[in-house]
Design a protein around this motif. Structure first.
Motif, mmCIF file in Angstrom:
data_model
loop_
_atom_site.group_PDB
_atom_site.id
_atom_site.type_symbol
_atom_site.label_atom_id
_atom_site.label_comp_id
_atom_site.label_asym_id
_atom_site.label_seq_id
_atom_site.Cartn_x
_atom_site.Cartn_y
_atom_site.Cartn_z
ATOM 1 N N MET A 19 31.122 -6.231 16.868
ATOM 2 C CA MET A 19 30.341 -5.050 16.511
ATOM 3 C C MET A 19 29.938 -5.152 15.060
ATOM 4 N N THR A 20 28.837 -4.554 14.756
ATOM 5 C CA THR A 20 28.495 -4.442 13.347
ATOM 6 C C THR A 20 29.306 -3.290 12.771
ATOM 7 N N ARG A 21 29.314 -3.209 11.448
ATOM 8 C CA ARG A 21 30.034 -2.107 10.775
ATOM 9 C C ARG A 21 29.605 -0.750 11.294
ATOM 10 N N SER A 22 28.275 -0.563 11.330
ATOM 11 C CA SER A 22 27.818 0.787 11.669
ATOM 12 C C SER A 22 28.035 1.097 13.150
ATOM 13 N N GLU A 23 27.985 0.064 13.973
ATOM 14 C CA GLU A 23 28.303 0.301 15.390
ATOM 15 C C GLU A 23 29.751 0.753 15.538
ATOM 16 N N TRP A 24 30.616 0.057 14.805
ATOM 17 C CA TRP A 24 32.030 0.421 14.886
ATOM 18 C C TRP A 24 32.236 1.868 14.413
ATOM 19 N N LEU A 25 31.614 2.192 13.294
ATOM 20 C CA LEU A 25 31.778 3.542 12.720
ATOM 21 C C LEU A 25 31.197 4.611 13.651
ATOM 22 N N ASP A 26 30.019 4.299 14.231
ATOM 23 C CA ASP A 26 29.399 5.263 15.151
ATOM 24 C C ASP A 26 30.290 5.511 16.356
ATOM 25 N N THR A 27 30.837 4.419 16.889
ATOM 26 C CA THR A 27 31.688 4.555 18.073
ATOM 27 C C THR A 27 32.946 5.361 17.745
ATOM 28 N N ALA A 28 33.561 5.053 16.605
ATOM 29 C CA ALA A 28 34.831 5.695 16.241
ATOM 30 C C ALA A 28 34.665 7.197 16.018
ATOM 31 N N THR A 29 33.488 7.596 15.566
ATOM 32 C CA THR A 29 33.321 9.014 15.210
ATOM 33 C C THR A 29 32.504 9.781 16.252
ATOM 34 N N ALA A 30 32.166 9.103 17.355
ATOM 35 C CA ALA A 30 31.247 9.706 18.326
ATOM 36 C C ALA A 30 31.780 11.009 18.930
ATOM 37 N N ARG A 31 33.101 11.135 18.992
ATOM 38 C CA ARG A 31 33.648 12.319 19.662
ATOM 39 C C ARG A 31 34.008 13.443 18.696
ATOM 40 N N VAL A 32 33.750 13.229 17.428
ATOM 41 C CA VAL A 32 33.911 14.338 16.478
ATOM 42 C C VAL A 32 32.615 15.130 16.567
ATOM 43 N N ARG A 33 32.685 16.282 17.227
ATOM 44 C CA ARG A 33 31.420 16.899 17.633
ATOM 45 C C ARG A 33 30.766 17.762 16.559
ATOM 46 N N PHE A 34 31.562 18.170 15.579
ATOM 47 C CA PHE A 34 30.971 18.980 14.514
ATOM 48 C C PHE A 34 30.425 18.039 13.441
ATOM 49 N N SER A 35 29.117 18.155 13.166
ATOM 50 C CA SER A 35 28.435 17.110 12.391
ATOM 51 C C SER A 35 29.003 16.919 10.980
ATOM 52 N N ARG A 36 29.367 18.033 10.309
ATOM 53 C CA ARG A 36 29.908 17.876 8.952
ATOM 54 C C ARG A 36 31.219 17.101 8.966
#
Lengths: 287, 113
Positions: A19-36
């Motif tokens: 995975m690229t860095r940003s893919e990894w980060l996107d995946t890891a935080t995908a379920r934190v539903r509140f954007s802030r």
């Protein structure tokens, strides 16, 4: 998510989808539903990833290698995403947003109420200077009708005491004589009297309540609250303007026109509802 | 000894992280490194364990987080233990001592007095 990368083998993560860095980060935080929250968690993990990259580079890797090694070392982002999703309930964040929206709404209502003037008159008084009374003795000059004005009496800070639930004061009163040089006849004797009424019951300001004012002097002369047919020289007459600051202090300016031939004037009784206030004018009504 | 991602015992990883933070505020990467160093490479905490744990501790009021600029110029999220965290740590330590004594006694073939 990137698939298998047989062509870009950095010697690490063999057989594991890279995975690229940003893919990894996107995946890891995908379920934190509140954007802030999500942004904050993403920043924190990215910072961590950067620390790992720095550490890998210190061991002699070039950047792509170090980056891939760091992503690899961070582990599988999926289970992390599930756990972070559990910890970061979106409801707290939504409540926070809701409270902000409500605060803005409340502020808007306040501003509207403030501008409409039906509420918050104390605030308006303070901020905009509405209802701030000028207590100034006008200069002795010719008035707009060409009459010469002479001050004949001046009172300041007369305390009339407590009556009818209000504390009455006369912060300023003065009498003046306007000579009419055109006609040579009797001029106008008049008085400007500032009256204040203070009460702790700010919701019952005197000037906003039913104001019944009557004026009578020691000679038994009753003053009309209607402009006499012949003007102010024809009959004793008064009129008053009242206002309240919304904090329990009322102020009225009473303009009183004496009969020019009333030589024995000593005091005035101001009747306000059931309250009679005596204003002592001894020594100074006449030049 | 096998490297543990999880310290499978009463108190567990939370106790270890709180114990680390007792010595001062730290950021995530630092916690992992420090735990590895202090446990002589026995405990290797993974990011997948650490961050949900830290965020859970923060939510429970046992640690406080703040963003601050690190000496290298990066803005990092630092965690420090709260007084509620110190109390929780004490309790966990107590549980751990009871547990450790029991294990030691059983291994020695004796009977806890």
């Amino acid at each position: 998510m990137a698939g298998l990368c047989p062509g870009r083998d950095h010697g690490i993560g063999r057989g594991v989808p890279l995975m690229t860095r940003s893919e990894w980060l996107d995946t890891a935080t995908a379920r934190v539903r509140f954007s802030r929250d999500r942004e904050r968690v993403r920043r924190e993990l990215e910072d961590h990833l950067n620390d790992r990259i720095d550490a890998a580079r210190e061991q002699g890797m070039d950047y792509p290698e170090a980056s891939a090694a760091a992503v690899e070392a961070m582990g599988d982002p999926e289970p992390l995403a599930v756990e972070l999703g559990k910890v970061h309930s979106p409801w707290l964040g939504r409540l926070w947003v809701l409270s902000r929206v409500l605060a803005v709404f409340a502020l808007l209502v306040l501003v509207l109420a403030f501008l409409s003037g039906n509420l918050w008159s104390p605030l308006r008084t303070t901020l905009l200077g509405y209802g701030v009374w000028e207590l100034e003795v006008p200069p002795e000059v010719e008035d707009i009708n060409g009459r010469t004005i002479t001050r004949t009496g001046l009172w300041e800070d007369m305390d009339l005491g407590e009556q009818g639930g209000y504390h009455w004061r006369v912060p300023l009163a003065f009498t003046q004589y306007s000579a009419n040089q055109d006609t040579g006849g009797d001029g106008i004797y008049s008085m400007e009297l500032h009256l204040t009424a203070e009460t702790a019951r700010f919701w019952e300001p005197w000037a906003d309540s039913e104001t019944v004012l009557a004026v009578e002097d020691n000679t038994g002369c009753q003053y009309s609250s209607w402009l006499p047919a012949g003007g102010t020289e024809a009959a004793p007459y008064f009129y008053a303007n009242g206002s309240s600051d919304g904090l329990g202090k009322s102020h009225a300016t009473v303009y009183i026109y004496f009969m020019p031939d009333n030589r024995d004037l000593k005091w005035l009784d101001l009747t306000i509802g059931d309250t009679v206030l005596r204003v002592d004018l001894e020594g100074g009504v006449r030049p | 000894m096998r490297k543990n991602d999880r310290a499978a015992a009463p108190g567990g990883t939370a106790m270890l992280v709180l114990a680390l933070l007792k010595s001062g505020e730290m950021y995530g990467y630092q916690i992992i490194e420090e735990l590895e160093r202090r446990s002589e490479q026995v405990f290797q905490l993974k990011e997948g364990t650490l961050y949900p744990l830290l965020h859970g501790l923060e939510k429970d009021g046992l640690v406080l987080a703040r963003d601050a600029e690190a000496p290298n110029g990066r803005v990092r999220r630092y965690y420090r233990i709260t007084s509620a965290g110190l109390r929780a740590l004490e309790e966990k330590e107590q549980e751990w001592r009871v547990y450790a004594r029991a294990v030691t006694t059983v291994l020695a073939g004796g009977c806890p007095s």
